[in-house]
Design a protein around this motif. Structure first.
Motif, mmCIF file in Angstrom:
data_model
loop_
_atom_site.group_PDB
_atom_site.id
_atom_site.type_symbol
_atom_site.label_atom_id
_atom_site.label_comp_id
_atom_site.label_asym_id
_atom_site.label_seq_id
_atom_site.Cartn_x
_atom_site.Cartn_y
_atom_site.Cartn_z
ATOM 1 N N ASN A 552 0.822 -1.205 0.000
ATOM 2 C CA ASN A 552 0.000 0.000 0.000
ATOM 3 C C ASN A 552 0.854 1.253 0.000
ATOM 4 O OD1 ASN A 552 -3.157 -0.021 0.420
ATOM 5 N ND2 ASN A 552 -2.344 -1.933 1.230
ATOM 6 N N LYS A 553 1.895 1.236 0.816
ATOM 7 C CA LYS A 553 2.745 2.425 0.887
ATOM 8 C C LYS A 553 3.417 2.698 -0.441
ATOM 9 C CE LYS A 553 3.235 3.247 5.651
ATOM 10 N NZ LYS A 553 3.663 2.740 6.934
ATOM 11 N N TYR A 556 0.827 4.183 -2.743
ATOM 12 C CA TYR A 556 0.508 5.547 -2.329
ATOM 13 C C TYR A 556 1.717 6.474 -2.373
ATOM 14 C CZ TYR A 556 -4.340 4.988 -1.000
ATOM 15 O OH TYR A 556 -5.699 4.816 -1.037
ATOM 16 N N LYS A 558 4.299 6.534 -0.667
ATOM 17 C CA LYS A 558 4.892 6.870 0.614
ATOM 18 C C LYS A 558 6.195 6.093 0.784
ATOM 19 C CE LYS A 558 0.710 8.163 3.034
ATOM 20 N NZ LYS A 558 -0.276 7.825 4.060
#
Lengths: 592, 319
Positions: A552-553, A556, A558
């Motif tokens: 997910n990071k 995204y 990040k």
């Protein structure tokens, strides 16, 4: 149709289960619930009242006596002369309706079984199947060492089936299957050779798989046809074309309302990247990866998809799409159903999901956006021409047969009849029009046939009687439905009653089904279907959490895509390596 | 069993027991005890007997083997829990979120009750009270869905912030720190109206003659609040606080479960959601029971400690 909604049911059940199980402010309530209940039922009821009557070996004498004859009781003209009984337990799902004052113990189905087959079905208990009550009750039955019914059919949680097999109370069902199953039944089962895998213990097939429609949740790509026209483009066949369309859908005002308020693609990966609707698995498939499942590599070994190097370019793409606004910033927060809302609200131009999405939820699009049009398309190909989609198993659950059951053949007599006559009915068979007149069909004064749509014309309303059956859906030949739809899509004439019934399907659904069949070579199946391994049980949650967080990071932005490598290392060192070993041990035990 | 000091201004209802005559009263006592019996039996059956199931925490529990035959593993589950950094993080998350909730959940209803108490119009007062405690009856499943929409990048909240202050959209549910903030604020918003009921009850219990006397002495509203209202509310505040302390490891399963996602796992995953995944989804009963037992023990210790403190500081006793 109603089978299609089953995933929605599962989802809601899960939510409501969790919300009720924590209502109490008691700090212990949560973890204690199960143990408390089982202790209660187990110790208080069975332990004290029944006096621990586990050793019930009384019925074996008549079992052995029947070895000379094929059937265990006198059998003539497809029917037991003296009715034999099957005891079972049953969940009464919300899609189960009764009429004429009937109930599950006494209805058109039980009468049919008795009159036609000479089988007397007895229910030890039934339960209204909300909040996974059936599963809970089965677990209680397991822990409290109650007497097991002759057969248990169960759809859902694989570990419960494993636990039930573990009790040693159930017999080698595969052996019985080989002996008693009819040819139609055997052919249906043979359509997916892997279907037995989850139930094999020491080379024995300990449960009979319940079959579901093949490719039921395999993905096709739905695109807003009117948006394509508005931006003057064709449906994409490759990833480059896809990106061009997405650019136009995001920034080219495809809905012509003068505002930049559209998304190109609606995906929701709160649960999984490769999932049953609002799917993102195909994006990885274009690069030859498939996350969240075990794929077979070139060496015949099983490897976990989410940690393969092919993931990297796909993750980079997703990261890029997120930056450019092609996909919603909320994609990681939304589950499958929530993410589909962007498409049905007319805010997103592309969504990927199963062929039955045309019935639900895509039906909502036309209601929400007047004049909206969508069409199913094949999944586009990646840079090297690869196409990959998440495969769905035809294994919907299993039937366990008690080793103390007196007439074990009775279940097969029952199931054979349904496979021979119900699954693909003939023109002159008993189920040509439906299961029972006055229930799932009615006949009008001039011989016209009433179905679900004419519910008001059938006295007492339309009731789907086949759902009363021991196996929930009667009998399903996995590939029949999708192949029939594809045949109709190709313009072939509908001949059999089944084909004629399929004619009434929504046109988009027929097209989508054809695409599913056309692209069947792109299927990537999850090859690990065994019960959870030791490492999976002890480290599974930690590994899954790690995987979800890092992926997910990266999407995204990040974390950079290069962090994928250190993630893989960490994953392997914190149990992933051992997990893989165990999975492959299982796989080699199955393959022999 | 009872304290002789009854100097407290507010009498908590039921506090002053009349001394019972032991002789000749046993018949009446018997009837009362008999009435208590069903409750005692129910508590025994549903709260105490199931505690036997806690042995699972020390076993590698397999349902088909039962309590008796499952392998005994001693403290292994606990050792595993505390030696894995991820799990320690989960415990910290729980403590931080729960502590913030307890503090905010005490201040908000307290202040609200004080303010509402100053409102003269009783119709307005009642309708406000009803409105603020309505959210208490909504389930988090529903609220979770509403919040997901309201807090999205083009949702109500971000639109309002953008229009009023020109702030770029905040990713409320996708950023760990904002997530904790959202969890606490939404929980307070949902529960403060309901929590205020207790405080309002305490306020209505204050003897009006105290205010009359203060007015005679020339005290204004503010001085009356400081010297009469707030001191009178201290005992009930301590009670509420004490009871809340037992929940210090309960950060609210329903809420977090419906709101969290992979992006906020590192700051938002709490013991209960963790136990749910491990215990119910993965079926590791032994381990999840161990975690639950740990939670219960901490909660129990805290309640006892807080109760002692409340007795020492505010002279408050429940029993």
């Amino acid at each position: 149709m109603s089978g299609n909604y089953s995933y929605g049911h599962v989802a809601t059940c899960e939510i409501s289960l969790t919300s009720t199980s924590t209502m109490g402010e008691d700090t212990m309530a949560f973890t204690m619930k199960k143990t408390a209940a089982s202790l209660l039922a187990g110790v208080m009821l069975t332990g004290l009242l029944a006096g621990c009557g586990q050793s019930k070996d009384s019925g074996d004498s008549d079992n052995t006596a029947s070895s000379t004859e094929f059937y265990s009781a006198k059998f003539e003209n497809g029917k037991y002369v003296e009715p034999v009984s099957i005891t079972t337990v049953f969940p009464i799902g919300s899609n189960l309706k009764f009429k004429n004052g009937e109930n599950i113990e006494n209805n058109v189905h039980t009468r049919w079984a008795k009159d036609t087959l000479g089988i007397d079905i007895k229910y030890l208990w039934t339960v209204s199947d909300q909040n996974n009550a059936y599963q809970t009750k089965l677990r209680l039955m397991l822990t409290s060492k109650q007497e097991m019914p002759d057969i248990i059919s169960f759809r859902g949680d694989q570990t419960l089936i494993s636990d039930l097999i573990e009790t040693g109370q159930f017999t080698d069902a595969g052996e019985l299957f080989d002996k008693y199953a009819s040819d139609t039944y055997k052919e249906a089962m043979a359509q997916d050779p892997d279907v037995w895998n989850p139930y094999i213990r020491d080379g024995k097939r300990m449960a009979i798989p319940l079959l579901d429609n093949a490719y039921n949740n395999d993905a096709v790509m739905y695109i807003r046809e009117d948006w394509l026209k508005n931006v003057g483009m064709e449906a994409p066949k490759t990833i480059d074309e896809l990106e061009a369309v997405m650019e136009a859908f995001t920034n080219g005002d495809p809905d012509k309302n003068g505002q930049k308020d559209t998304l190109a693609l609606s995906i929701g990966f709160k649960n999984y990247l490769a999932t049953w609707m609002s799917d993102a698995g195909w994006i990885f498939g274009m690069f030859g990866a498939m996350p969240n499942q075990w794929n077979e590599n070139a060496n015949g070994e099983l490897v976990y998809g989410s940690i393969q190097p092919e993931m990297k370019p796909a993750l980079a793409k997703l990261q890029d799409w997120m930056k450019k606004g092609y996909i919603s910033q909320e994609a990681g927060l939304y589950d499958e159903v929530k993410a589909s809302e962007a498409f049905t609200a007319g805010k997103a131009g592309i969504i990927v999901g199963p062929y039955w999405m045309t019935g639900w939820p895509l039906q909502d699009l036309k209601a929400n956006v007047p004049g909206a049009e969508y069409k199913p398309y094949p999944l586009p190909a990646g840079p090297d021409g690869k196409i990959g989609r998440r495969g769905t198993s035809v294994n919907a659950g299993a039937v366990l047969i008690n080793k103390d059951m007196k007439n074990k053949d009775a279940f097969f007599v029952y199931q054979n009849y349904l496979f021979d006559n119900w699954a693909n009915p003939t023109d002159d068979g008993p189920f040509t029009k439906g299961f029972a007149e006055g229930y799932d069909y009615g006949v009008g004064p001039n011989g016209e046939l009433y179905g679900e749509q004419d519910s008001d014309k059938i006295e007492g309303g339309w009731v789907d009687a086949i759902r009363y059956t021991l196996t929930y859906d009667g009998a399903i030949i996995p590939q029949l439905r999708i192949n029939t739809l594809a045949k109709i899509a190709n313009g072939e004439e509908a001949v059999t009653p089944y084909e004629k019934a399929m004619l009434r399907t929504i046109p988009e659904q027929i097209q989508a089904a054809k695409i599913v069949v056309d692209q069947k070579d792109s299927v990537m199946m999850n090859k690990f279907t065994g019960s959870p391994t030791k490492t999976q049980l002890s480290k599974g949650d930690m590994l899954e959490k790690l995987e979800k967080e890092v992926l997910n990071k990266i999407i995204y932005n990040k974390a950079s895509v290069d962090e994928f490598d250190s993630f893989v290392e960490k994953y392997l060192s914190s149990g992933g390596e051992q997990f893989k070993k165990e999975v492959n041990e299982w796989y080699s035990s199955i393959k022999q | 069993m009872q304290t002789s000091q009854t100097s407290n201004v507010v009498a908590v209802p039921g506090k002053q027991k009349k001394p019972l005559k032991t002789r000749g009263n046993w018949k009446r006592m018997l009837a009362l005890d008999a009435m208590l019996l069903p409750a005692v039996i129910l508590t025994l059956i549903f709260a105490y007997i199931p505690m036997g199931g806690l042995v699972v925490a020390f076993q590698d529990f397999k349902p088909w083997l039962g309590f008796a035959k499952s392998e005994w593993v001693g403290l292994e589950h606990f050792q595993y829990l505390f030696s894995t950094p991820e799990y320690v993080q989960v415990i910290w998350n729980t403590l931080i979120i729960a502590a913030m909730k307890i503090i905010a959940g005490l201040i908000a209803p307290f202040t609200f009750a004080l303010l509402l108490n100053e409102v003269r119009s009783s119709g307005f007062k009642r309708s406000v009270q009803t409105m603020v405690y309505l959210p208490h009856f909504l389930s988090w499943v529903i609220l979770g869905g509403i919040l997901l929409d309201m807090l999205s990048s083009d949702g109500l909240v971000n639109q309002a912030l953008g229009a009023l202050f020109g702030i770029d959209p905040i990713f409320f549910l996708g950023d760990g720190n904002w997530f904790r903030f959202v969890v606490v604020v939404s929980d307070v918003w949902k529960e403060f109206g309901f929590g205020a009921i207790v405080f309002l009850a305490a306020l209505s219990g204050i003897n009006p003659s105290l205010y009359e006397a203060a007015e005679v002495d020339g005290a204004n509203r503010w001085q009356q609040t400081l010297s009469i209202t707030i001191p009178a509310m201290i005992p009930i505040t301590i009670v509420v606080g004490t009871l809340a302390l037992g929940n210090v490891l309960n950060a609210g399963f329903d809420q977090i479960f419906n709101l969290y996602n992979a992006l906020v796992m590192d700051k938002g995953d709490i013991i209960d959601t963790f136990v749910y995944r491990v215990g119910i989804v993965d079926g590791k009963f032994g381990f999840s029971t161990a975690v639950g037992l740990f939670k219960s023990i901490v909660g129990f210790v805290l309640i006892v400690a807080a109760y002692r403190l409340a007795y020492k500081l505010a002279n408050y006793r429940i029993f």
